[in-house]
Design a protein around this motif. Sequence first.
Motif, PDB file in Angstrom:
ATOM      1  N   ILE A   1      13.713  -3.843   2.614  1.00 23.43           N
ATOM      2  CA  ILE A   1      12.460  -3.240   3.076  1.00 23.43           C
ATOM      3  C   ILE A   1      11.979  -2.276   1.998  1.00 23.43           C
ATOM      4  O   ILE A   1      12.639  -1.275   1.709  1.00 23.43           O
ATOM      5  CB  ILE A   1      12.660  -2.484   4.404  1.00 23.43           C
ATOM      6  CG1 ILE A   1      13.205  -3.433   5.476  1.00 23.43           C
ATOM      7  CG2 ILE A   1      11.352  -1.853   4.867  1.00 23.43           C
ATOM      8  CD1 ILE A   1      13.603  -2.723   6.764  1.00 23.43           C
ATOM      9  N   VAL A   2      10.842  -2.596   1.398  1.00 29.24           N
ATOM     10  CA  VAL A   2      10.281  -1.754   0.341  1.00 29.24           C
ATOM     11  C   VAL A   2       9.170  -0.914   0.964  1.00 29.24           C
ATOM     12  O   VAL A   2       8.040  -1.374   1.131  1.00 29.24           O
ATOM     13  CB  VAL A   2       9.744  -2.602  -0.828  1.00 29.24           C
ATOM     14  CG1 VAL A   2       9.266  -1.703  -1.965  1.00 29.24           C
ATOM     15  CG2 VAL A   2      10.818  -3.565  -1.327  1.00 29.24           C
ATOM     16  N   ALA A   3       9.502   0.291   1.335  1.00 28.75           N
ATOM     17  CA  ALA A   3       8.573   1.195   2.013  1.00 28.75           C
ATOM     18  C   ALA A   3       9.236   2.559   2.117  1.00 28.75           C
ATOM     19  O   ALA A   3      10.406   2.720   1.751  1.00 28.75           O
ATOM     20  CB  ALA A   3       8.202   0.665   3.401  1.00 28.75           C
TER      21      ALA A   3
ATOM     22  N   ASP B   1       0.834  -1.208   0.000  1.00 27.22           N
ATOM     23  CA  ASP B   1       0.000   0.000   0.000  1.00 27.22           C
ATOM     24  C   ASP B   1       0.866   1.255   0.000  1.00 27.22           C
ATOM     25  O   ASP B   1       0.584   2.229  -0.703  1.00 27.22           O
ATOM     26  CB  ASP B   1      -0.916   0.017   1.230  1.00 27.22           C
ATOM     27  CG  ASP B   1      -2.173  -0.813   1.028  1.00 27.22           C
ATOM     28  OD1 ASP B   1      -2.583  -0.971  -0.137  1.00 27.22           O
ATOM     29  OD2 ASP B   1      -2.733  -1.304   2.017  1.00 27.22           O
ATOM     30  N   ASN B   2       1.918   1.227   0.796  1.00 24.83           N
ATOM     31  CA  ASN B   2       2.790   2.390   0.920  1.00 24.83           C
ATOM     32  C   ASN B   2       3.441   2.737  -0.414  1.00 24.83           C
ATOM     33  O   ASN B   2       3.448   3.902  -0.839  1.00 24.83           O
ATOM     34  CB  ASN B   2       3.856   2.112   1.986  1.00 24.83           C
ATOM     35  CG  ASN B   2       4.785   3.285   2.212  1.00 24.83           C
ATOM     36  OD1 ASN B   2       5.649   3.571   1.397  1.00 24.83           O
ATOM     37  ND2 ASN B   2       4.621   3.959   3.333  1.00 24.83           N
ATOM     38  N   ILE B   3       3.979   1.730  -1.081  1.00 31.67           N
ATOM     39  CA  ILE B   3       4.704   1.992  -2.325  1.00 31.67           C
ATOM     40  C   ILE B   3       3.747   2.380  -3.449  1.00 31.67           C
ATOM     41  O   ILE B   3       4.047   3.243  -4.285  1.00 31.67           O
ATOM     42  CB  ILE B   3       5.569   0.766  -2.714  1.00 31.67           C
ATOM     43  CG1 ILE B   3       6.725   1.187  -3.625  1.00 31.67           C
ATOM     44  CG2 ILE B   3       4.767  -0.327  -3.340  1.00 31.67           C
ATOM     45  CD1 ILE B   3       7.851   1.827  -2.907  1.00 31.67           C
ATOM     46  N   VAL B   4       2.551   1.779  -3.471  1.00 33.41           N
ATOM     47  CA  VAL B   4       1.570   2.096  -4.513  1.00 33.41           C
ATOM     48  C   VAL B   4       1.057   3.526  -4.355  1.00 33.41           C
ATOM     49  O   VAL B   4       0.980   4.290  -5.326  1.00 33.41           O
ATOM     50  CB  VAL B   4       0.401   1.086  -4.474  1.00 33.41           C
ATOM     51  CG1 VAL B   4      -0.777   1.592  -5.292  1.00 33.41           C
ATOM     52  CG2 VAL B   4       0.849  -0.265  -5.008  1.00 33.41           C
ATOM     53  N   ILE B   5       0.714   3.893  -3.130  1.00 32.88           N
ATOM     54  CA  ILE B   5       0.195   5.244  -2.883  1.00 32.88           C
ATOM     55  C   ILE B   5       1.280   6.295  -3.135  1.00 32.88           C
ATOM     56  O   ILE B   5       1.020   7.350  -3.727  1.00 32.88           O
ATOM     57  CB  ILE B   5      -0.351   5.351  -1.446  1.00 32.88           C
ATOM     58  CG1 ILE B   5      -1.590   4.463  -1.288  1.00 32.88           C
ATOM     59  CG2 ILE B   5      -0.689   6.789  -1.093  1.00 32.88           C
ATOM     60  CD1 ILE B   5      -2.102   4.356   0.134  1.00 32.88           C
ATOM     61  N   SER B   6       2.498   6.006  -2.698  1.00 31.24           N
ATOM     62  CA  SER B   6       3.596   6.958  -2.897  1.00 31.24           C
ATOM     63  C   SER B   6       3.867   7.186  -4.385  1.00 31.24           C
ATOM     64  O   SER B   6       4.101   8.322  -4.822  1.00 31.24           O
ATOM     65  CB  SER B   6       4.867   6.451  -2.212  1.00 31.24           C
ATOM     66  OG  SER B   6       4.688   6.359  -0.821  1.00 31.24           O
TER      67      SER B   6
ATOM     68  N   SER C   1      -8.770  -4.614  -2.191  1.00 26.92           N
ATOM     69  CA  SER C   1      -8.866  -3.268  -2.749  1.00 26.92           C
ATOM     70  C   SER C   1      -8.585  -3.307  -4.246  1.00 26.92           C
ATOM     71  O   SER C   1      -7.649  -3.981  -4.689  1.00 26.92           O
ATOM     72  CB  SER C   1      -7.863  -2.344  -2.053  1.00 26.92           C
ATOM     73  OG  SER C   1      -7.764  -1.111  -2.734  1.00 26.92           O
ATOM     74  N   PRO C   2      -9.378  -2.594  -5.056  1.00 25.06           N
ATOM     75  CA  PRO C   2      -9.152  -2.605  -6.514  1.00 25.06           C
ATOM     76  C   PRO C   2      -7.759  -2.129  -6.905  1.00 25.06           C
ATOM     77  O   PRO C   2      -7.206  -2.586  -7.906  1.00 25.06           O
ATOM     78  CB  PRO C   2     -10.228  -1.644  -7.042  1.00 25.06           C
ATOM     79  CG  PRO C   2     -11.258  -1.563  -5.973  1.00 25.06           C
ATOM     80  CD  PRO C   2     -10.545  -1.771  -4.680  1.00 25.06           C
ATOM     81  N   VAL C   3      -7.182  -1.223  -6.121  1.00 23.68           N
ATOM     82  CA  VAL C   3      -5.855  -0.700  -6.449  1.00 23.68           C
ATOM     83  C   VAL C   3      -4.808  -1.802  -6.389  1.00 23.68           C
ATOM     84  O   VAL C   3      -3.892  -1.860  -7.215  1.00 23.68           O
ATOM     85  CB  VAL C   3      -5.478   0.442  -5.479  1.00 23.68           C
ATOM     86  CG1 VAL C   3      -4.102   0.989  -5.795  1.00 23.68           C
ATOM     87  CG2 VAL C   3      -6.504   1.555  -5.542  1.00 23.68           C
TER      88      VAL C   3
END
Length: 323
Positions: A137-139, A16-21, A83-85
Amino acid sequence: MAEPTDSRVAVYLDFDNIVISWYDRVHGRNAYAKDRQRISEQPNDPEVAERLSQAMIEVGAIIDYAASFGTLVLTRAYADWSSPVNAVYRSQLVARAVDLVQLFPAAAYAKNGADIRLAVDAVEDMFRLPDLTHVVIVAGDSDYVPLAQRCKRLGRYVIGVGVAGSTAKSLAAACDEFEAYDSLSGVVRPVKAPAPAATPPAAEVPVETTAAPAETTADAPKAKSRSRVKAKSAPAEAAPPKLDEQGEATQLLERALRLGHDKGDADEWLHSSAVKTHMRRMDPSFSEKALGYRSFSDFLKSRDDMAELEETGHERLVRLRDH
């Protein structure tokens, strides 16, 4: 069977963090927060689908980068996969043998607690797999700083991956090495939209004013007092302009060169690889590719007013120019 000396890598993705960023990186600051409700309610809307498509994450680029450090022994991605995202990524994540960890937000628009679950799993894995050598760590959240520090104390080499501009500097500093997602091979960096042309100021229209009556003798001292107060008040000093990424990199290079010269002779040539290593130790987020250079030598050549580069065969030497 892998050799005992082989590096063994664990990868943890706060998806979620990487997608939103990355969505914010492509569409502008806080774009996801503005579009969140529309995305959840109308995921099939053509405009929504187009914006999501433009901000798609290259999962393969992240996994390939992690694999460059050694054998991937486990790869986990944490998100709300309903979530669709995130749902559009499930097939390609499964195809790359990524373990999908389902997280449900406690309330609408609330955090899904990925940071806590990810940290608990990572610490458990380090004790369960003593031969684990690298942790990726991917964030970009500063909440992962304690995890990075604990991994280092337990003898693991920590690599961070985050979106440029959305990653906390404290997280980058806590890692042994940090790479911007933007600079990974296979990732297309978003193109900034041209800034709108400045509109000329409107012409001032003269306004007729009637002459004010002359001040009386009683009012004169008050006027003088007011004028003295205005004369004493000096304008506030403007804050120094904040350096951009290029300026910060230039300062980082200068510090690394000065420290290198302090350890030896002032005019001593330094190996460029040692200078780069020193720069990465001071700021793990430094990456010449993220700054638009193909190699570290190209980065040094762009700073030839400050750094002198000598290329002899396969050897690259650099030193600080005299000013």
